[in-house]
Design an enzyme around this catalytic site. Structure first.
Site, short mmCIF file in Angstrom:
data_model
loop_
_atom_site.label_atom_id
_atom_site.label_comp_id
_atom_site.label_asym_id
_atom_site.label_seq_id
_atom_site.Cartn_x
_atom_site.Cartn_y
_atom_site.Cartn_z
N CYS A 104 -0.85 3.77 -6.68
CA CYS A 104 -1.72 3.27 -5.76
C CYS A 104 -1.89 1.86 -6.16
O CYS A 104 -2.13 1.65 -7.38
CB CYS A 104 -3.04 3.89 -5.47
SG CYS A 104 -4.37 3.06 -4.81
N CYS B 44 0.80 -1.06 0.04
CA CYS B 44 -0.24 -0.24 0.03
C CYS B 44 1.03 1.29 -0.03
O CYS B 44 1.72 1.36 1.02
CB CYS B 44 -0.89 -0.04 1.15
SG CYS B 44 -1.87 1.57 1.51
N1 DGL Z 1 -3.87 0.63 -2.13
C1 DGL Z 1 -3.53 1.59 -1.39
C2 DGL Z 1 -2.17 2.28 -2.16
O1 DGL Z 1 -1.54 1.79 -2.63
C3 DGL Z 1 -4.88 2.21 -1.32
C4 DGL Z 1 -4.91 3.40 -0.22
C5 DGL Z 1 -6.16 3.88 0.07
O2 DGL Z 1 -7.01 2.80 0.78
O3 DGL Z 1 -6.67 4.99 0.00
O4 DGL Z 1 -2.25 3.59 -1.57
#
Ligand code: DGL
Length: 306
Positions: free
Chosen positions: A211, A101
């Site tokens: 993301c 993440c």
């Molecule tokens: N997959 C997460 C990232 O890479 C998402 C973050 C979120 O939940 O806003 O930032």
């Protein structure tokens, strides 16, 4: 999609053996699983790359979908959840942790690294490869608001952007779409177009997917931008980094050891969408266990509030 997610609760207890004790008790650290965690389903794009790169590794994946999106949470909340989930995965015997993440990495990797006794791999937007590859010297970045405003991201720009201009666009609404398994609706495409058209108009030839949820939108993005933007997704680089870290610590499993084993999936939500996304986009038909992972902030009565 067939089975209904199984529901169980497994809060971490004070009696849980330490990670190193568990790994030692297994007699062969290399056979312990790798823990992978994301605020929700995005980290499955990293899990896909890890399975391809390291087919012998057993994997445990936690989606903190009850509290997603992290991109709209405050910094302390993100650090609190990241640490709690890292500790929970270590208590389950994980020999290494991938914080899959960008938002959690940007916000809390230093803290988690300090507190966890297992090796850690984080993720960050691919500013460096984008700056190396862009020919027009204009590149777009789609990431959460929290990632974009983090000191870590600003540091990446300072270090690697060089003469490349980066157009940074918060991807409001995109994580929520993937969390409900929407990777191609008309509304989603309109939202994506509103983010991408200004980049095209400004002459961008490269797009950083900052993301881990966004690689699941690649087909929708391609429909809008065609081949005008080169997409930079760092999941393969993360899998290679994990391989290096496991090698450094003598923790890498033999290629055949877990080849036929499905990942163990957990969700802090009901897991229905996780199961659906894994089945449709990763061709992994595995049950999802619902899990309660307590943390300082979520123990409070207003825990749903950011
Ligand atoms: N997959 C997460 C990232 O890479 C998402 C973050 C979120 O939940 O806003 O930032």
């Amino acid at each position: 999609m067939t089975a209904v997610p199984r529901v169980s609760t497994s809060p971490m207890t004070a009696e849980s053996p330490s990670p190193s004790a568990r790994i030692a008790a297994s007699g062969d650290g290399s056979r312990a699983p790798v823990g992978i965690f994301d605020s929700g389903l995005g980290g499955l794009s990293v899990l896909r790359a890890v399975r391809a790169q390291l087919p012998g590794e057993a994997l445990i994946y936690v989606a903190d979908s009850l509290y997603a999106p992290y991109g709209e949470r405050d910094d302390d909340f993100i650090a609190d959840r990241t640490l709690a989930i890292g500790q929970w995965l270590a208590s389950q015997g994980a020999k290494a942790l991938v914080v899959a993440c960008n938002t959690a990495t940007a916000q809390s990797i230093a803290l988690v690294r300090e507190k966890l006794a297992i090796p850690l791999v984080g993720v960050e937007p691919g500013i460096k490869p984008a700056a190396l590859q862009s020919k027009t010297r204009v590149a777009g970045v789609l990431a959460t608001q929290v990632t974009l405003r983090s000191a870590r991201f600003q540091g990446l720009l300072e270090r690697y952007a060089a003469d490349c201009r980066f157009l940074c666009q918060p991807g409001h609404g995109l994580v929520q779409a993937v969390e409900r398994c929407d990777v191609g609706s008309a509304e989603l495409r309109a939202l994506l177009r509103s983010y991408l058209q200004p980049m095209l108009d400004a002459g961008a030839d490269t797009l950083v997917l900052g993301c881990t949820h966004y690689p699941f939108l690649d087909a929708a993005i391609r429909d809008i931008v065609g081949d005008r933007l080169m997409l930079i997704d760092t999941s393969v680089a993360i899998a290679r980094q994990l391989e290096r870290v496991l090698d450094q610590h003598g923790l890498r499993a033999a290629p055949e050891s877990a080849a036929a084993v499905l990942p163990r999936f957990y969700s802090t939500s009901d897991g229905t969408h996780q199961q659906q996304l894994a089945a449709t986009l990763l061709q992994i038909d595995a049950a999802v266990d619902q899990v309660v992972i307590p943390s300082r902030r979520t123990a409070a009565p207003d825990s749903q509030a950011a």
